[in-house]
Each structure stands twice: as structure tokens, then as C-alpha cells.
Design a protein around this motif. Sequence first.
Motif, mmCIF file in Angstrom:
data_model
loop_
_atom_site.group_PDB
_atom_site.id
_atom_site.type_symbol
_atom_site.label_atom_id
_atom_site.label_comp_id
_atom_site.label_asym_id
_atom_site.label_seq_id
_atom_site.Cartn_x
_atom_site.Cartn_y
_atom_site.Cartn_z
ATOM 1 N N ASP A 123 -5.108 -8.419 4.035
ATOM 2 C CA ASP A 123 -4.417 -7.562 2.392
ATOM 3 C C ASP A 123 -3.781 -6.126 2.661
ATOM 4 O O ASP A 123 -3.092 -6.046 2.845
ATOM 5 N N GLY A 124 -4.698 -5.557 3.228
ATOM 6 C CA GLY A 124 -4.316 -3.981 3.759
ATOM 7 C C GLY A 124 -5.608 -3.268 4.158
ATOM 8 O O GLY A 124 -7.005 -3.686 3.880
ATOM 9 N N SER A 131 -4.739 2.038 1.152
ATOM 10 C CA SER A 131 -2.660 0.906 1.247
ATOM 11 C C SER A 131 -2.655 0.360 -0.188
ATOM 12 O O SER A 131 -2.887 0.785 -0.768
ATOM 13 N N ASP A 132 -0.945 0.544 0.191
ATOM 14 C CA ASP A 132 -1.044 -0.508 -0.993
ATOM 15 C C ASP A 132 0.190 -1.657 -0.741
ATOM 16 O O ASP A 132 -0.153 -1.837 0.240
ATOM 17 N N ALA A 133 0.405 -2.268 -1.450
ATOM 18 C CA ALA A 133 1.487 -3.428 -1.429
ATOM 19 C C ALA A 133 2.804 -3.327 -0.130
ATOM 20 O O ALA A 133 2.772 -4.715 0.345
ATOM 21 N N THR A 134 3.298 -2.011 -0.473
ATOM 22 C CA THR A 134 4.001 -1.835 0.048
ATOM 23 C C THR A 134 3.208 -1.330 1.532
ATOM 24 O O THR A 134 3.977 -1.773 3.098
ATOM 25 N N ASN A 135 2.788 -0.425 1.430
ATOM 26 C CA ASN A 135 2.017 -0.294 2.888
ATOM 27 C C ASN A 135 0.579 -0.324 3.034
ATOM 28 O O ASN A 135 -0.158 0.042 2.897
ATOM 29 N N ARG A 136 1.141 -2.039 3.654
ATOM 30 C CA ARG A 136 -0.209 -2.288 4.118
ATOM 31 C C ARG A 136 -1.275 -1.744 5.004
ATOM 32 O O ARG A 136 -2.559 -1.949 4.566
#
Length: 437
Positions: A123-124, A131-136
Amino acid sequence: MPSTSPRLSLPYLQPAQAQKHVTHNEALQLLDAAVQLSVLSFGATQPPAAPQAGDVHALAAGAQGDWAGQDGRLALWDGTGWQFLLPREGWRAWDAAAGALRVWTDGGWRALGTGAGLLQDLDGLGVGTASDATNRLAVSAPATLLSHAGAGHQLKVNKAEATDTASLLFQSGWTGHAEMGLMGGLDFSLKVGDGAAWRTALAADRTTGVVTLPQGAVVNGPLTGAAVQSGPTDATPGRLLLAGAFGLGGPLPPVGNAGATDGSLAAGLHAYDAASGSAGAPAGVQRATLLHSRRADGSETQLLIVEQGSAPGLYPGLVLGRARPSGGAWSGWAAGSLQESGSNANGRWLRHQDGTQTCWHSLNTGTAADTLWTYPQPFASTAGLVVTTGVTGTTGTTALCARAIGKTASAVGLAVVSTSNSRVASGLDVLAIGRWY
């Protein structure tokens, strides 16, 4: 007291139990299978014909034979029979056949891959940061190395639709200042920004490869390549003109045969020097500047400005011209435009490029002797020199006649006489036409 452990279902020794070693050995056997779990096959339904002690298989639905009714469990051969373990959420097992790690989750064995594949389908991933939801994928490091595995290496940035963006964005303080890639289209572009507005600095058309610079360009070094002239007389269409080409900003390139009709003479300015092999100018022209032009239909014209000549009339600054139709011969060299004009106390004059000179003046004659008129500019000789006069006054009713006396290349004597051959004081207009070279 329960009879088995809650996680691995290991049998407990019971109070007053006989043959406790049997139960203890069974627990060790199950522990031996479950710890550092290695599975020979996943999705098995048929027991092997000759299992080895310690062999473990992960059973699929529809298990048969000695495995019947044990769907989804781990089958352990203890040397004499099959033992069955029910995997729990998070158990990890090594897939001996595929060389991959698997984890039991959501009622099934999920592969985690091999080697680098152990990190598949995450997921990342954060390296040195989160990491985050946009910058995996997030990396915080002094540098990031992407090297080859074989001949080369490609970094691929893919987008779903033509109007989407696939780019590399360069930031400072989390504010974008440069971006390159496919932004909102399929043509490559490079944009720069000041934090408030973006401007396209470079755009490359994907169908033609033509690069445009919408904001202009400043080039501080030399321009080279096939799009630039190879020499000062290179007239290949579409090439950039160099400083010095055809004498623009540098010496004029020498010309060979100025009278060529095969199209070999490039249009432009040329240096004509008979001593260095130039030919095609009028006889006697030693040095000159040649302007050669060509039209799309193949017709050509030339202007020749004489710098030095060895024949009469080939004075410095003389302009000669000629032309030829497409596929035809050159016409003769022509001159005739006005070369010089002026005036002084002796009158006015005109000099033409073909050598013709005209001088004129208005004066008064006397009675004592002939009146001398010195031309405002001398003639080359008296050959062909014509002087005409016109009386502008009368004395009573006496008829008057004007005459020119003792004509030379620089002056002429003039007199107005009556019918009795007496000199008369009178106004006189005089005109002289001849050659100045």
C-alpha cells in the motif's frame, strides 16, 4: 484447564496423565512443523505416495484420501501419519516450490514474492520518511540511485488519458518551479514557474520533432551542426547565416567565374579579383564587388561595383549591371546612371556613368576681347566636344551672333558680334557636351 494451546493447538500435559512423554512429543512435533514453516506445495488435494517425515502441504478445497475433510489446513507427515494444523491470521510460510514467502490472510495464502518481490503490492513504502495516500513511494535521502541491470535502465512515467499529466516536478520549499514531461497533452514540454504562474520554455511536437521556444532564447555559445552554414558561401536553403557569410560581418568570399550560367554561383556578395582568378567582368576590371541574385524561376541579375580598373572609364565606384533569363545567356554589361552632379562659379555639370558630361552656364561677354569660359568640370578631350550658345540680349535692331573660339578640354573663348563683326556686350547662355573619361 484446556487441553491445547490457543494459537498452535499444541496438546497440554494433563494432571495424573499417563505416558506424558507421548503428549509432550506430539506438541514438540507440531511446534517443529509450525515454527520456521516451510510448505512443499500449496493448493494440494492428493496426498503424496511416499511422504517424508516433516513434509508439510497446504490443502485446497476438495482434499481427498487421508486428507479428506481437512480443506484449508496444513497437513504434516510425522513419519507414521498425517497431522493437521489450522493456520491462523498472519501465519507466514515459505513456498519451497516457488521460492516465495506467503502469508495466511482472509482465509487464504497470499504470496509476498521472492527477493525484491517480498515487497510486491504494498500500500505504500517510505525510505527515510513516511509515505501517504498520494505519495505511495517516499524517499528522504541525499541521493537516489537507479542503476542498470544489464545494458541500460529506463524510468517510466505512465498516464491514463492524453489530457492527464505524466511529468517530473522540481520543487523548492514544496513549491514547484520546473516541470517537464507530458502535461495535459501528448507533446513534450518544459515549464518553469515563479510560484505564481507557469510559462512554457520549450515544447517539442510529437509528430514532427520540431522544437519551439515560446519565450525566446539567449545563446551565449557558437551554433554548429547541419542547420548552420558550413562555409561563407554555403547557400543551402534553411541553414543559418553565419557572421562573415558573403562578407556580412567579414571579408567577401572570392568569386571564380562571374559569368557562370549553370547555377553554380551562390547568390550573395562576392569579391572579384582578376589577379586571383576571377573572370566574367568587363575587360579591364581588376577588382570589384559583385552582387549576384537569383529568382525562383532560375533567372539571375548581377551588379558590379568597380574598385580598380585598367581601362578608361573603369573608375572606382562605377556601377555596372547585367541580367539573364532562366536557361539563357548573360546580357552585356550596362552603365548609364548618374555618377555626379554639382555647380561652382563656372556653372553646373552632370556626369553619367557611360562617360557623358554636360556643362552649362550663363555669362556676359565684353567688347574688348573674347570672353573665356572655364568649364565647371574639365572634359577628357576635345574629341566629340560640342559647344553651343544662345544670345539673351539685343542692341537696338542690330542682329547679333555668338561664336565659340579656341575650344580646349578645359575652356572655350566666347564672343557676341554684330553684323559688322564688332564685339558686343551681351548676355549669353552656353552649353558644352562631351566625355569626362
